[in-house]
Design a protein around this motif. Structure first.
Motif, PDB file in Angstrom:
ATOM      1  N   ILE A  29       0.846  -1.209   0.000  1.00 28.62           N
ATOM      2  CA  ILE A  29       0.000   0.000   0.000  1.00 28.62           C
ATOM      3  C   ILE A  29       0.872   1.247   0.000  1.00 28.62           C
ATOM      4  O   ILE A  29       0.684   2.161  -0.810  1.00 28.62           O
ATOM      5  CB  ILE A  29      -0.951   0.003   1.218  1.00 28.62           C
ATOM      6  CG1 ILE A  29      -2.043  -1.046   1.044  1.00 28.62           C
ATOM      7  CG2 ILE A  29      -1.561   1.389   1.426  1.00 28.62           C
ATOM      8  CD1 ILE A  29      -2.871  -1.302   2.284  1.00 28.62           C
ATOM      9  N   ARG A  30       1.834   1.303   0.905  1.00 29.33           N
ATOM     10  CA  ARG A  30       2.693   2.485   0.989  1.00 29.33           C
ATOM     11  C   ARG A  30       3.492   2.685  -0.303  1.00 29.33           C
ATOM     12  O   ARG A  30       3.706   3.813  -0.728  1.00 29.33           O
ATOM     13  CB  ARG A  30       3.592   2.400   2.204  1.00 29.33           C
ATOM     14  CG  ARG A  30       2.807   2.548   3.508  1.00 29.33           C
ATOM     15  CD  ARG A  30       3.686   2.738   4.714  1.00 29.33           C
ATOM     16  NE  ARG A  30       2.915   2.808   5.926  1.00 29.33           N
ATOM     17  CZ  ARG A  30       2.261   3.889   6.366  1.00 29.33           C
ATOM     18  NH1 ARG A  30       2.297   4.996   5.676  1.00 29.33           N
ATOM     19  NH2 ARG A  30       1.587   3.854   7.506  1.00 29.33           N
ATOM     20  N   GLU A  31       3.903   1.590  -0.945  1.00 28.70           N
ATOM     21  CA  GLU A  31       4.657   1.698  -2.196  1.00 28.70           C
ATOM     22  C   GLU A  31       3.803   2.286  -3.311  1.00 28.70           C
ATOM     23  O   GLU A  31       4.212   3.232  -3.978  1.00 28.70           O
ATOM     24  CB  GLU A  31       5.197   0.324  -2.624  1.00 28.70           C
ATOM     25  CG  GLU A  31       6.377  -0.132  -1.803  1.00 28.70           C
ATOM     26  CD  GLU A  31       6.826  -1.553  -2.154  1.00 28.70           C
ATOM     27  OE1 GLU A  31       6.372  -2.125  -3.163  1.00 28.70           O
ATOM     28  OE2 GLU A  31       7.651  -2.096  -1.384  1.00 28.70           O
ATOM     29  N   TYR A  32       2.604   1.736  -3.543  1.00 25.20           N
ATOM     30  CA  TYR A  32       1.824   2.252  -4.673  1.00 25.20           C
ATOM     31  C   TYR A  32       1.179   3.592  -4.379  1.00 25.20           C
ATOM     32  O   TYR A  32       0.888   4.350  -5.305  1.00 25.20           O
ATOM     33  CB  TYR A  32       0.841   1.233  -5.259  1.00 25.20           C
ATOM     34  CG  TYR A  32      -0.216   0.620  -4.376  1.00 25.20           C
ATOM     35  CD1 TYR A  32      -1.276   1.344  -3.863  1.00 25.20           C
ATOM     36  CD2 TYR A  32      -0.175  -0.750  -4.121  1.00 25.20           C
ATOM     37  CE1 TYR A  32      -2.256   0.746  -3.101  1.00 25.20           C
ATOM     38  CE2 TYR A  32      -1.157  -1.362  -3.365  1.00 25.20           C
ATOM     39  CZ  TYR A  32      -2.201  -0.607  -2.857  1.00 25.20           C
ATOM     40  OH  TYR A  32      -3.182  -1.209  -2.104  1.00 25.20           O
ATOM     41  N   CYS A  33       1.016   3.956  -3.133  1.00 26.51           N
ATOM     42  CA  CYS A  33       0.494   5.298  -2.815  1.00 26.51           C
ATOM     43  C   CYS A  33       1.517   6.393  -3.142  1.00 26.51           C
ATOM     44  O   CYS A  33       1.130   7.515  -3.446  1.00 26.51           O
ATOM     45  CB  CYS A  33       0.069   5.385  -1.355  1.00 26.51           C
ATOM     46  SG  CYS A  33      -1.527   4.613  -1.032  1.00 26.51           S
ATOM     47  N   GLN A  34       2.798   6.069  -3.090  1.00 33.00           N
ATOM     48  CA  GLN A  34       3.833   7.077  -3.374  1.00 33.00           C
ATOM     49  C   GLN A  34       3.717   7.636  -4.782  1.00 33.00           C
ATOM     50  O   GLN A  34       3.965   8.812  -5.009  1.00 33.00           O
ATOM     51  CB  GLN A  34       5.232   6.497  -3.148  1.00 33.00           C
ATOM     52  CG  GLN A  34       5.590   6.325  -1.700  1.00 33.00           C
ATOM     53  CD  GLN A  34       5.421   7.621  -0.903  1.00 33.00           C
ATOM     54  OE1 GLN A  34       5.933   8.667  -1.265  1.00 33.00           O
ATOM     55  NE2 GLN A  34       4.669   7.539   0.184  1.00 33.00           N
ATOM     56  N   SER A  35       3.334   6.815  -5.750  1.00 33.42           N
ATOM     57  CA  SER A  35       3.217   7.313  -7.121  1.00 33.42           C
ATOM     58  C   SER A  35       1.788   7.190  -7.647  1.00 33.42           C
ATOM     59  O   SER A  35       1.545   7.389  -8.833  1.00 33.42           O
ATOM     60  CB  SER A  35       4.198   6.584  -8.046  1.00 33.42           C
ATOM     61  OG  SER A  35       4.101   5.202  -7.865  1.00 33.42           O
ATOM     62  N   GLY A  36       0.851   6.895  -6.753  1.00 35.30           N
ATOM     63  CA  GLY A  36      -0.544   6.764  -7.159  1.00 35.30           C
ATOM     64  C   GLY A  36      -1.303   8.080  -7.046  1.00 35.30           C
ATOM     65  O   GLY A  36      -0.806   9.077  -6.523  1.00 35.30           O
ATOM     66  N   ILE A  37      -2.513   8.066  -7.556  1.00 40.01           N
ATOM     67  CA  ILE A  37      -3.434   9.204  -7.483  1.00 40.01           C
ATOM     68  C   ILE A  37      -4.502   8.781  -6.480  1.00 40.01           C
ATOM     69  O   ILE A  37      -5.208   7.792  -6.694  1.00 40.01           O
ATOM     70  CB  ILE A  37      -4.037   9.492  -8.869  1.00 40.01           C
ATOM     71  CG1 ILE A  37      -2.916   9.792  -9.870  1.00 40.01           C
ATOM     72  CG2 ILE A  37      -5.024  10.643  -8.795  1.00 40.01           C
ATOM     73  CD1 ILE A  37      -3.276   9.518 -11.304  1.00 40.01           C
ATOM     74  N   ILE A  38      -4.606   9.521  -5.391  1.00 43.32           N
ATOM     75  CA  ILE A  38      -5.421   9.103  -4.252  1.00 43.32           C
ATOM     76  C   ILE A  38      -6.647  10.004  -4.110  1.00 43.32           C
ATOM     77  O   ILE A  38      -6.528  11.236  -4.179  1.00 43.32           O
ATOM     78  CB  ILE A  38      -4.588   9.159  -2.952  1.00 43.32           C
ATOM     79  CG1 ILE A  38      -3.303   8.345  -3.111  1.00 43.32           C
ATOM     80  CG2 ILE A  38      -5.407   8.668  -1.760  1.00 43.32           C
ATOM     81  CD1 ILE A  38      -2.229   8.677  -2.090  1.00 43.32           C
ATOM     82  N   PHE A  39      -7.787   9.377  -3.898  1.00 34.71           N
ATOM     83  CA  PHE A  39      -9.032  10.106  -3.605  1.00 34.71           C
ATOM     84  C   PHE A  39      -9.603   9.543  -2.318  1.00 34.71           C
ATOM     85  O   PHE A  39      -9.617   8.325  -2.121  1.00 34.71           O
ATOM     86  CB  PHE A  39     -10.063   9.895  -4.717  1.00 34.71           C
ATOM     87  CG  PHE A  39      -9.702  10.522  -6.030  1.00 34.71           C
ATOM     88  CD1 PHE A  39     -10.077  11.820  -6.307  1.00 34.71           C
ATOM     89  CD2 PHE A  39      -8.998   9.816  -6.984  1.00 34.71           C
ATOM     90  CE1 PHE A  39      -9.751  12.403  -7.525  1.00 34.71           C
ATOM     91  CE2 PHE A  39      -8.661  10.379  -8.196  1.00 34.71           C
ATOM     92  CZ  PHE A  39      -9.037  11.684  -8.475  1.00 34.71           C
ATOM     93  N   ASP A  40     -10.073  10.433  -1.441  1.00 34.70           N
ATOM     94  CA  ASP A  40     -10.828   9.939  -0.288  1.00 34.70           C
ATOM     95  C   ASP A  40     -12.238  10.492  -0.336  1.00 34.70           C
ATOM     96  O   ASP A  40     -12.512  11.489  -1.000  1.00 34.70           O
ATOM     97  CB  ASP A  40     -10.128  10.207   1.050  1.00 34.70           C
ATOM     98  CG  ASP A  40     -10.140  11.644   1.516  1.00 34.70           C
ATOM     99  OD1 ASP A  40     -10.685  12.529   0.828  1.00 34.70           O
ATOM    100  OD2 ASP A  40      -9.576  11.916   2.597  1.00 34.70           O
TER     101      ASP A  40
END
Length: 152
Positions: A29-40
């Motif tokens: 999770i922490r790895e793909y969040c670094q270069s991901g586009i996040i929406f909450d």
């Protein structure tokens, strides 16, 4: 109800806890969040759901993680997050959006197909290769990743 875009440095423990509902590996999770586009998704200050998109190839994007707090599940919030992901992909001229889920994730498989995703392949033993602990959902061992796509 608000859906907001976040940066990886804005993630809090509550976001990670929610992402862990859909992916049991905090490291991944922490790895793909670094270069991901996040929406909450929030209602006032209550965190309801979260989604991480991950571009790949020239014009493709993947929904890497999508999760809704268990107390809010079954009320259409997952569908709203999916629609926001599809909308984002279209606005940014991606040609295809992909999502993968476990063979044992029966509710998710239904939801994704209702939203227009089609099954395109199976990555056999994905969860056996990538996760140390056995995952069981709906009384079924999660072994294979079912990949679904939508052409935009």
């Amino acid at each position: 109800m608000q859906i907001n875009k976040l940066n990886a440095n804005e993630l809090k423990d509550e976001h990670i806890s929610l992402l862990l509902l859909a992916d049991p590996s905090e490291k991944l999770i922490r790895e793909y969040c670094q270069s991901g586009i996040i929406f909450d998704m929030k209602n006032d200050n209550d965190l309801i759901g979260i989604m991480v998109l991950f571009p790949f190839g020239e014009d493709n994007i993947e929904i890497k993680n999508i999760a809704v707090d268990e107390s809010y599940q079954g009320n259409g919030y997952g569908k709203q997050l999916l629609k926001r992901g599809i909308e984002f992909a279209k606005q940014n001229e991606y040609k295809r959006i992909r999502i993968g889920t476990g063979n044992s994730s029966l509710n998710q498989l239904g939801l994704y197909q209702k939203c227009g995703f089609r099954m395109v392949r199976i990555d056999k033993d994905f969860f056996i290769r990538n996760y140390e602990e056995e995952i069981v959902e709906n009384g079924i061992q999660c072994r294979d990743m079912v990949i679904l796509e939508m052409k935009l």
